[in-house]
Enzyme design. Structure first.
Site, mmCIF file in Angstrom:
data_model
loop_
_atom_site.group_PDB
_atom_site.id
_atom_site.type_symbol
_atom_site.label_atom_id
_atom_site.label_comp_id
_atom_site.label_asym_id
_atom_site.label_seq_id
_atom_site.Cartn_x
_atom_site.Cartn_y
_atom_site.Cartn_z
ATOM 1 N N GLU A 35 0.853 -0.907 -0.258
ATOM 2 C CA GLU A 35 -0.155 0.246 -0.027
ATOM 3 C C GLU A 35 0.839 1.282 -0.108
ATOM 4 O O GLU A 35 1.390 1.425 0.945
ATOM 5 C CB GLU A 35 -0.883 -0.164 1.451
ATOM 6 C CG GLU A 35 -1.900 1.236 1.111
ATOM 7 C CD GLU A 35 -2.616 1.249 2.470
ATOM 8 O OE1 GLU A 35 -3.034 0.076 2.662
ATOM 9 O OE2 GLU A 35 -3.178 2.634 2.334
ATOM 10 N N ARG A 260 5.127 -12.624 9.414
ATOM 11 C CA ARG A 260 5.774 -11.788 9.439
ATOM 12 C C ARG A 260 7.155 -11.677 10.121
ATOM 13 O O ARG A 260 7.442 -12.183 10.810
ATOM 14 C CB ARG A 260 4.558 -10.955 9.717
ATOM 15 C CG ARG A 260 4.867 -10.363 11.286
ATOM 16 C CD ARG A 260 4.140 -9.158 10.841
ATOM 17 N NE ARG A 260 3.877 -7.749 10.781
ATOM 18 C CZ ARG A 260 3.475 -7.043 9.817
ATOM 19 N NH1 ARG A 260 2.184 -7.698 9.383
ATOM 20 N NH2 ARG A 260 4.047 -5.645 9.606
ATOM 21 N N LYS A 270 4.669 1.276 8.875
ATOM 22 C CA LYS A 270 4.372 2.232 8.260
ATOM 23 C C LYS A 270 4.418 3.225 9.579
ATOM 24 O O LYS A 270 4.699 3.994 9.337
ATOM 25 C CB LYS A 270 4.029 2.574 6.926
ATOM 26 C CG LYS A 270 4.681 1.409 5.949
ATOM 27 C CD LYS A 270 4.422 1.615 5.035
ATOM 28 C CE LYS A 270 3.285 -0.187 4.563
ATOM 29 N NZ LYS A 270 2.349 -0.419 3.330
HETATM 30 P P1 ATP Z 1 2.263 -1.769 7.711
HETATM 31 O O1 ATP Z 1 2.121 -2.347 8.889
HETATM 32 O O2 ATP Z 1 4.360 -1.620 7.719
HETATM 33 O O3 ATP Z 1 2.170 -0.544 7.144
HETATM 34 P P2 ATP Z 1 1.934 -3.509 5.722
HETATM 35 O O4 ATP Z 1 1.689 -4.855 5.836
HETATM 36 O O5 ATP Z 1 0.670 -2.815 6.032
HETATM 37 O O6 ATP Z 1 2.686 -3.168 6.292
HETATM 38 P P3 ATP Z 1 1.175 -3.386 3.291
HETATM 39 O O7 ATP Z 1 1.910 -2.362 2.203
HETATM 40 O O8 ATP Z 1 0.364 -4.072 2.918
HETATM 41 O O9 ATP Z 1 2.105 -3.392 4.005
HETATM 42 O O10 ATP Z 1 3.020 -4.467 2.711
HETATM 43 C C1 ATP Z 1 3.048 -5.298 1.198
HETATM 44 C C2 ATP Z 1 3.169 -6.868 1.883
HETATM 45 O O11 ATP Z 1 4.613 -6.821 2.298
HETATM 46 C C3 ATP Z 1 1.838 -7.927 2.157
HETATM 47 O O12 ATP Z 1 1.931 -8.674 1.552
HETATM 48 C C4 ATP Z 1 2.662 -7.801 3.453
HETATM 49 O O13 ATP Z 1 2.429 -8.756 3.717
HETATM 50 C C5 ATP Z 1 4.322 -7.397 3.364
HETATM 51 N N1 ATP Z 1 4.732 -7.642 4.788
HETATM 52 C C6 ATP Z 1 4.556 -6.128 5.814
HETATM 53 N N2 ATP Z 1 5.358 -6.456 6.958
HETATM 54 C C7 ATP Z 1 5.834 -7.255 6.916
HETATM 55 C C8 ATP Z 1 6.883 -8.375 7.868
HETATM 56 N N3 ATP Z 1 7.191 -7.547 8.725
HETATM 57 N N4 ATP Z 1 7.214 -9.444 7.747
HETATM 58 C C9 ATP Z 1 6.599 -9.603 6.378
HETATM 59 N N5 ATP Z 1 6.737 -9.070 5.737
HETATM 60 C C10 ATP Z 1 5.418 -7.983 5.408
HETATM 61 MG MG MG Z 2 -1.016 -3.281 4.886
#
Ligand code: ATP
Ligand code: MG
Length: 550
Positions: A35, A260, A270
């Site tokens: 995102e 994760r 983020k």
């Molecule tokens: P954040 O909580 O930091 O915003 P998010 O999961 O909302 O993380 P996205 O932009 O949706 O962020 O993530 C893109 C991809 O990266 C998704 O498939 C998500 O599952 C993966 N991802 C995000 N954080 C992690 C993590 N700590 N370990 C492994 N994969 C991750």
């Molecule tokens: Mg997300």
């Protein structure tokens, strides 16, 4: 005969190998779906390594798809930074795609659900919806709008799109089961009214799909075979499958969840990282202390070391926390092979070598990187006045002190052995400078090279020395203390230490900007930027795990 003889190395690859061997798929398609609401962090590096790793290993395809269905938080700046970071990590996407390009298709999917009697417009507010959702032990209560006719729902939904209703006044909900033990299946909201300018579609839409509805459709449209996400989405999988099935997509993507990445004392969200930026606790998303990809790049971490780290931690089904020392290990291992060595004296002590004339100098060749058999060499020039590290001389040596003492000898790295002659003290009795003599012919290969000394110390000639400022970084978070839940209460106020007045050999400024060095005896540093005429060097990682500032 089996279709693939590729050996799987984790549970996701097991599934893929089975799917290839059973003939379910001939070609594997994955995606990385960020995102664009912030910069990527090391957790994303893990997800990238998995998705692009599968592409490379199985000769598949991997898309970069922006999951941009939430206009309030998304920005072009983030779209751009994400691309730059992925490229820097060495991954190559097959297509750049945007969920927002599918808004019309998503809308039509919602219309299809309404026509099938599987979605309805609900006039409840957010509060009423959550109040009637029930709990783990209690079923939810059906909305009083649940049994609206298909015609009425179609009309209302169309009016939602036309912007006839206020934000938050109505939603579209899937009609599934308010008594489901899975809360996600209790008539989840799939569309909301929201007036917010989208970074791509601008003001074209005033309704936006919810993640749980949009994501499976995005995957299905792109014919993703394996949709890999983190464990929090395990309970959402029934809804994911429900959307794919009822919107009549074929072929059907399969969602697979993995644990994760969590690293001790490291913020990996983020939202929280953005708070550090917005509150000014760090200089920006790419502050060298940030666990963002851009922060790590700015800090000097080699991308290969980050990928190696992702490889080593493997892919797990259960959540756990990784020690930051493992990442540091991967960085050290990389830099030990790749970084040129240089002499930098952090706390300079002036030494006059009395038997070298004012205009006299000696040149020596030093191997840039002894770990590299094809390494180049560079010159160091020994002159009458040099700086050594203050701690490399002891007036009152502690036990087992092997470096320079009064009347003692030591070797200057790459050059001659010197012998102490005299100590000059200031009026407080502190060592101000030293007078030494060099021993002729004591350089490597010389007649006197075999004279026994117990240590080799670093040095730089005063006349050639360049000023450098060392920036040493520690974790942004202090260790967890019981009772302290909020990360803002754990911020390390001492996460950047600056050492001014260090002296380096000219070699540290000869390479390109951003070049990584091993400053012998202290740490790996990156030549970062010049401020007010002085070069700042960022400490990438210490030489040893137990390193602490002297
Ligand atoms: P954040 O909580 O930091 O915003 P998010 O999961 O909302 O993380 P996205 O932009 O949706 O962020 O993530 C893109 C991809 O990266 C998704 O498939 C998500 O599952 C993966 N991802 C995000 N954080 C992690 C993590 N700590 N370990 C492994 N994969 C991750
Ligand atoms: Mg997300």
């Amino acid at each position: 005969m089996s279709k693939t003889d590729i050996i799987p190395t984790n549970f996701i690859e097991n599934i893929i190998v089975d799917d290839l061997n059973s003939g379910k798929h001939d070609k594997i398609l994955t995606r990385f779906p960020p995102e664009p609401n912030g910069y990527l962090h090391i957790g994303h590096a893990k997800s990238l390594a998995i998705n692009f790793g599968i592409k490379n290993k199985f000769g598949g395809t991997c898309y970069l798809r922006y999951d941009d269905t939430n206009p309030e938080k998304e920005e072009q700046e983030y779209v751009d930074s994400i691309k730059e970071d992925i490229k820097w990590l060495g991954h190559v996407w097959d297509k750049e795609l945007y969920a927002s390009d599918y808004f019309e298709t998503m809308y039509q999917c919602a219309v299809l659900l309404i026509k099938k009697g599987l979605a309805f417009v609900c006039d409840y507010s957010d509060e009423e919806i959550s109040k009637t959702r029930g709990s783990f032990n209690e079923p939810g209560v059906e909305s009083k709008y649940r049994n609206r006719s298909v015609e009425e729902n179609l009309k209302l939904f169309e009016n939602m799109r036309k912007g006839l209703y206020e934000d938050g006044s109505r939603v579209l909900r899937a009609k599934i089961d308010m008594a489901s033990p899975n809360m996600n299946m209790r008539d989840p909201v799939i569309y909301r009214i929201l007036r917010s300018t989208h970074h791509r579609t601008k003001d074209k839409w005033v309704i936006y799909p919810m993640y749980d509805f949009a994501h499976p459709i995005e995957d299905a449209i792109e014919h993703i075979t394996h949709s890999i996400c983190t464990l929090e989405f395990e309970d959402h999988r029934p809804l994911y499958d429900w959307v794919v099935d009822n919107c009549e997509f074929d072929p059907k993507p399969r969602q697979i969840e993995f644990a994760r990445l969590n690293i001790k004392n490291t913020i990996m969200s983020k939202r929280f990282l953005k708070k550090l930026v917005d509150d000014g606790f760090v200089e920006g998303w790419d502050d060298p202390r940030m666990p963002t990809i851009s922060g790590m790049r700015n800090r000097g971490y080699p991308p290969e070391a980050i990928n190696e780290f992702c490889e080593r931690i493997g892919v797990a089904k259960a959540n756990s926390e990784v020690e930051p020392s493992l990442l540091e290990f991967c960085i050290r291992e990389n830099l030990n092979r790749t970084a040129d060595r240089a002499m930098v004296v952090e706390s300079p002590l002036l030494v006059t070598i009395e038997n070298i004339g004012e205009d006299e100098s000696f040149e020596f060749d030093i191997v840039d990187n002894p770990q590299d058999e094809n390494s180049k060499t560079h010159k160091v020039v020994l002159k009458r006045e040099i700086f050594i590290e203050s701690s490399d001389f002891a007036l009152v040596p502690p036990p087992k002190y092997h470096r320079l003492v009064e009347g003692g000898k030591t070797r200057l790295k790459g050059a001659y052995i010197i012998e102490h002659v005299k100590t000059i003290l200031d009026c407080d009795g502190n060592v101000e400078s030293l007078v030494c003599r060099y021993i002729p012919d004591s350089a490597s290969g010389g007649e006197n090279a075999r004279i026994k000394v117990k240590a080799t110390i670093q040095w730089v000639s005063k006349a050639d020395a360049v000023d450098v400022e060392l920036h040493n970084f520690e974790s942004l978070l202090t260790d967890e203390v019981e009772g302290v839940k909020n990360f803002t209460d754990r911020l390390n106020q001492n996460s950047r230490q600056i050492i001014k007045g260090a002296k380096g050999e000219p070699f540290v400024l000869e390479g390109e900007e951003n070049k990584r060095y091993q400053f012998m005896r202290s740490a790996y540093y990156k030549r970062a930027k010049k401020v007010d005429g002085v070069w700042q060097f960022y400490r990438i990682v210490s030489l040893k795990e137990s390193y602490s500032l002297m």
